[in-house]
Design an enzyme around this catalytic site. Structure first.
Site, mmCIF file in Angstrom:
data_model
loop_
_atom_site.group_PDB
_atom_site.id
_atom_site.type_symbol
_atom_site.label_atom_id
_atom_site.label_comp_id
_atom_site.label_asym_id
_atom_site.label_seq_id
_atom_site.Cartn_x
_atom_site.Cartn_y
_atom_site.Cartn_z
ATOM 1 N N ASP A 94 0.854 -1.185 0.000
ATOM 2 C CA ASP A 94 0.000 0.000 0.000
ATOM 3 C C ASP A 94 0.895 1.241 0.000
ATOM 4 O O ASP A 94 2.108 1.138 0.182
ATOM 5 C CB ASP A 94 -0.985 -0.018 1.163
ATOM 6 N N ASP A 268 -8.054 -7.279 1.179
ATOM 7 C CA ASP A 268 -7.057 -7.465 2.232
ATOM 8 C C ASP A 268 -7.625 -6.943 3.540
ATOM 9 O O ASP A 268 -8.484 -6.062 3.541
ATOM 10 C CB ASP A 268 -5.764 -6.708 1.913
ATOM 11 N N CYS A 306 -13.325 -27.808 9.362
ATOM 12 C CA CYS A 306 -12.073 -27.255 8.838
ATOM 13 C C CYS A 306 -10.984 -28.323 8.819
ATOM 14 O O CYS A 306 -10.858 -29.119 9.751
ATOM 15 C CB CYS A 306 -11.629 -26.069 9.710
ATOM 16 N N CYS A 308 -7.651 -27.484 8.342
ATOM 17 C CA CYS A 308 -6.350 -26.823 8.476
ATOM 18 C C CYS A 308 -5.478 -27.556 9.503
ATOM 19 O O CYS A 308 -5.961 -28.391 10.273
ATOM 20 C CB CYS A 308 -6.519 -25.348 8.855
ATOM 21 N N CYS A 311 -6.801 -27.371 13.149
ATOM 22 C CA CYS A 311 -7.987 -28.182 13.444
ATOM 23 C C CYS A 311 -7.706 -29.673 13.338
ATOM 24 O O CYS A 311 -8.341 -30.476 14.030
ATOM 25 C CB CYS A 311 -9.135 -27.772 12.519
ATOM 26 N N HIS A 337 -5.361 -20.797 11.673
ATOM 27 C CA HIS A 337 -6.742 -21.196 11.389
ATOM 28 C C HIS A 337 -7.526 -20.077 10.704
ATOM 29 O O HIS A 337 -8.227 -20.315 9.709
ATOM 30 C CB HIS A 337 -7.466 -21.621 12.673
#
Length: 378
Positions: A94, A268, A306, A308, A311, A337
């Site tokens: 940015d 974002d 989930c 991931c 998890c 997560h």
């Protein structure tokens, strides 16, 4: 050949949402996408390898913070931001405008640029469109943002109009001083507050400058979400269909879906990493505060739906213990997560666009997530 190009693959028949690819010098990004925020050349507590593991194709870093420390000259000496932080996929930086303007008590806006004091040590500093380009050229990001003024909410028309017009003049100066257009794309930022005529004027003026991509700034600054969606509905259609569209600072699950439905390609936000540090996680059934006593002896995962690393491997009881004990590993697990949750959500959004069913997906997601209508928010 432009440094960054957009390829439109499909438009959702149900919503008009876009499935596409953004081609950059450091890889192809499937869109709509969420970009994890690595403010100071790192996504807090995450390694580049973990970000790749969860499917991040692009991350965002912050010009203002890297200007203050370690300084863009050091990063230039290191071979650019990619080498400095060991990230070989795409990076968006940015312009620093949002951070500078958030220092409302410590800055002075002029046509030339902005004088401000460092939030770290009080040093007097100056950023102009030319300085913002010099910093970002040194950083070597794939996508750079024009230096703009992000008007606060609420703000009077009499304030927003000259602010928006100055942003356009600054955008022209950014284009003129951009030293690496062959390998860094510069995006313009549409401003204009919550005023339709100013948004239209900003979009018209900026598209005439032919940037390779466009962001919509000045939203998610405190306004109600229905107002944000309304601004998107009359602003997005004014942007070129053959270029990426980026909605700055938006990252709640509901707003990602609603933004995609209105034609946004890139998002974002610090939300997933920030709330993770407080022990708050996003799950398929809504927000969950892992510090709550009811999770003391819950040996199930944060989210049964989930897959991931967090998890698959650790229980709510263990993560709650880590967070309550101020253990860094707990924050790493909740951050992993949350980022995986949003990256996976965007994967599902892309699949729904491919199947012409994004509105149905939204309704199903909102119902499971505990949101009965669009206005409730995250």
């Amino acid at each position: 050949m432009a440094a960054v190009t957009y390829e439109l693959i499909k438009t959702c028949k149900q919503t008009g949402a876009r499935l596409g690819r953004v081609h950059t010098p450091h890889g192809v990004i499937e869109t709509p996408c969420f970009m994890p925020v690595g403010t100071q050349a790192t996504v807090k507590t995450m390694s580049p390898e973990e970000l790749k593991e969860m499917g991040a194709g692009i991350i965002l870093s912050n010009t203002y913070h890297l200007f203050l420390r370690p300084g863009h000259e050091l990063i230039r000496q290191a071979g650019g931001l990619h080498k400095f932080m060991n990230w070989d996929r795409a990076i968006l930086t940015d312009s620093g405008g949002f951070q500078v303007f958030s220092l409302s008590d410590n800055r002075k806006i002029m046509e030339e640029g902005v004088n401000f004091r460092s939030h770290l040590n009080g040093d007097k500093l100056f950023i102009s469109p030319e300085v913002a380009m010099e910093i970002q050229n040194a950083l070597g990001s794939d996508i750079m943002m024009a230096f703009d003024e992000c008007a606060p909410y609420p703000a009077e028309y009499e304030y927003v109009k000259p602010s928006m017009e100055r942003t356009t003049r600054w955008a022209e100066r950014c284009l003129k001083s951009h030293a690496r257009p062959h390998d860094q794309a510069l995006f313009g930022i549409v401003q204009g507050g919550m005023f339709e005529d100013l948004r239209k004027q900003s979009a018209r003026d900026l598209t005439s400058l032919d940037f390779p991509g466009y962001a919509i700034g000045g939203l998610s600054v405190g306004e109600p979400k229905p107002i944000m969606y309304e601004v998107l509905e009359y602003t997005v259609p004014l942007l070129p269909t053959g270029k990426p569209r980026y909605l700055m600072g938006v990252g709640s699950p509901d707003a990602l879906i609603e933004g995609a439905m209105r034609g946004i390609d890139m998002f974002d936000c610090v939300l997933p990493t920030r709330i993770a540090r407080n022990g708050t996680v996003m799950t398929s059934e809504g927000r969950l505060n892992i510090k709550n006593a009811k999770h003391f002896d819950d040996f199930g995962p944060l989210d049964p739906e989930c897959d991931c690393y967090t998890c698959r491997t650790y229980s709510r009881a263990y993560i709650r213990h880590l967070i309550k004990a101020d253990e860094t590993f707990g924050i790493r697990l909740t951050t992993y997560h949350n980022l995986h949750f949003l990256l996976n959500l965007m994967k599902k959004v892309r699949q729904a666009i491919m199947e012409d069913r994004l509105r149905d997906f939204r309704d199903e997601f909102f119902e499971q997530y505990g949101m009965k209508d669009n206005d409730k928010g995250f």
